[in-house]
Design an enzyme around this catalytic site. Structure first.
Site, short mmCIF file in Angstrom:
data_model
loop_
_atom_site.label_atom_id
_atom_site.label_comp_id
_atom_site.label_asym_id
_atom_site.label_seq_id
_atom_site.Cartn_x
_atom_site.Cartn_y
_atom_site.Cartn_z
N MET A 35 0.88 -1.07 0.01
CA MET A 35 -0.02 0.00 -0.06
C MET A 35 0.83 1.30 -0.06
O MET A 35 0.55 2.13 0.33
CB MET A 35 -0.93 0.02 1.28
CG MET A 35 -2.00 -1.10 1.39
SD MET A 35 -3.57 -0.68 2.04
CE MET A 35 -2.97 -0.56 3.71
N HIS A 39 8.94 0.94 3.14
CA HIS A 39 10.18 0.99 4.18
C HIS A 39 11.01 -0.16 3.97
O HIS A 39 10.75 -0.94 2.94
CB HIS A 39 9.81 0.91 5.64
CG HIS A 39 8.86 0.06 5.91
ND1 HIS A 39 9.20 -1.45 5.86
CD2 HIS A 39 7.39 0.07 6.39
CE1 HIS A 39 7.77 -1.93 6.21
NE2 HIS A 39 6.85 -1.24 6.47
N HIS A 42 9.42 -3.56 3.08
CA HIS A 42 8.72 -3.82 1.82
C HIS A 42 10.04 -3.90 0.86
O HIS A 42 9.85 -4.80 0.07
CB HIS A 42 8.09 -2.47 1.40
CG HIS A 42 6.78 -2.05 2.10
ND1 HIS A 42 6.74 -0.91 2.99
CD2 HIS A 42 5.77 -2.61 2.39
CE1 HIS A 42 5.60 -0.86 3.53
NE2 HIS A 42 4.68 -2.04 3.00
N GLN A 158 -2.44 -12.35 7.80
CA GLN A 158 -2.60 -11.84 6.34
C GLN A 158 -2.05 -13.16 5.44
O GLN A 158 -2.97 -13.42 4.39
CB GLN A 158 -2.07 -10.52 6.09
CG GLN A 158 -2.20 -10.15 4.56
CD GLN A 158 -1.79 -8.87 4.30
OE1 GLN A 158 -2.32 -7.93 4.23
NE2 GLN A 158 -0.54 -8.68 3.83
N SER A 190 6.81 -0.75 9.99
CA SER A 190 5.40 -0.38 9.78
C SER A 190 5.33 0.77 9.00
O SER A 190 5.77 1.80 9.57
CB SER A 190 4.55 -0.68 10.89
OG SER A 190 3.37 -0.25 10.39
#
Length: 287
Positions: A35, A39, A42, A158, A190
């Site tokens: 999304m 950081h 990712h 998830q 996060s």
């Protein structure tokens, strides 16, 4: 790793067509759904996708369907230019940046619900969340035709939901869960950490400290899950800014709650620090 600007594509049909041609050439495609507000957590996924595939794709889409009306969709950080700069540094091939109307055109009325594993823990507090996740992730799988998709272990439930969806629907894709990336002091990276004030940032360390205590207790021979959870609750409630949503010890595959700890377990936390909701987890193997 050579720097190269990712090719930015907004139209799902254009990306679908481009990647279909590359697949015909025998190219293997790796996908990282995000999304944005990227950081290093990712980027570690994007690096894995690049190293293990011929073509790497990172999607950047703040998905409205996984936010409830009272959640932070409107204020969720959107920093596309910075995100693209980071992707350039590691040489990602494609950045897929659709709009909401691209992903959910007028008349869109489909919904993917993955029963069981989506209805506990996060699902209890955010009842529509995983329907939104499953729906957008399946769309991304179909648009890209990726061979492998990469997710972070921090979003443990998830990953479990996506794995079950792929298994139940026979989606031809491999799901890879990559390790949690943490700050030096242990705080899990996060995008929502930027909401924390300086004092709240210090308070947020209690999540990692509590997970460490759970690991210590289990390694020291504690097998009663209730005893471990009670100690973690005591620790977290001692922090003024902290409010617990849940503390759970579960089977890593099914996420079914465990009363007696035997074999690997996952310890999962959801804690509000001030107005910011953080999740974290740790897989623990009893000695």
């Amino acid at each position: 790793m050579a720097e190269r600007k990712p090719e930015v594509i907004h139209d799902p049909k254009e990306l679908q067509s481009r990647l279909a041609e590359l697949r015909k050439q025998g190219k293997k495609i790796g996908l990282v759904p995000t999304m944005g507000a990227l950081h290093y957590g990712h980027l570690s996924l994007a690096i894995a996708a690049k190293e293990e595939n011929d073509i790497s794709v990172v999607s950047i889409f703040v998905n409205p369907k996984q936010f409830a009306p009272n959640e932070d969709f409107d204020k969720y950080p959107r920093i596309l230019e910075k995100d693209l700069d980071l992707l350039e540094q590691i040489g990602v091939d494609f950045a897929f940046v659709p709009s909401s109307s691209d992903m959910y055109p007028v008349g869109f009325d489909a919904n993917v619900h993955v029963g069981g594993v989506s209805e506990i823990l996060e699902g209890s507090f955010r009842p529509t969340h995983f329907d939104g996740v499953a729906t957008v992730v399946l769309k991304l799988f179909l648009i890209t035709g990726a061979d492998t998709a990469y997710f972070g272990q921090k979003d443990f439930q998830q990953v479990a939901v996506v794995r079950k969806m792929v298994r139940d629907l026979n989606v031809p894709i491999d799901i890879v869960s990559c390790p949690i990336i943490r700050e030096k002091d242990g705080l899990a990276l996060s995008s929502r950490n930027r909401y924390l004030s300086e004092e709240e940032r210090k308070s947020a360390l209690i999540l990692y400290e509590a997970l460490g205590q759970a690991e210590f207790m289990i390694h020291s021979g504690t097998r009663n899950a209730a005893a471990v959870k009670a100690e973690l609750r005591r620790m977290i409630e001692a922090v003024p800014d902290a409010e617990i949503d849940y503390i759970e010890i579960a089977d890593p595959a099914s996420l079914i709650e465990m009363e007696n700890i035997a074999g690997n377990v996952v310890v999962l936390l959801a804690v509000r620090i001030g107005k910011t909701r953080l999740i974290d987890n740790m897989i623990v193997q009893p000695k």
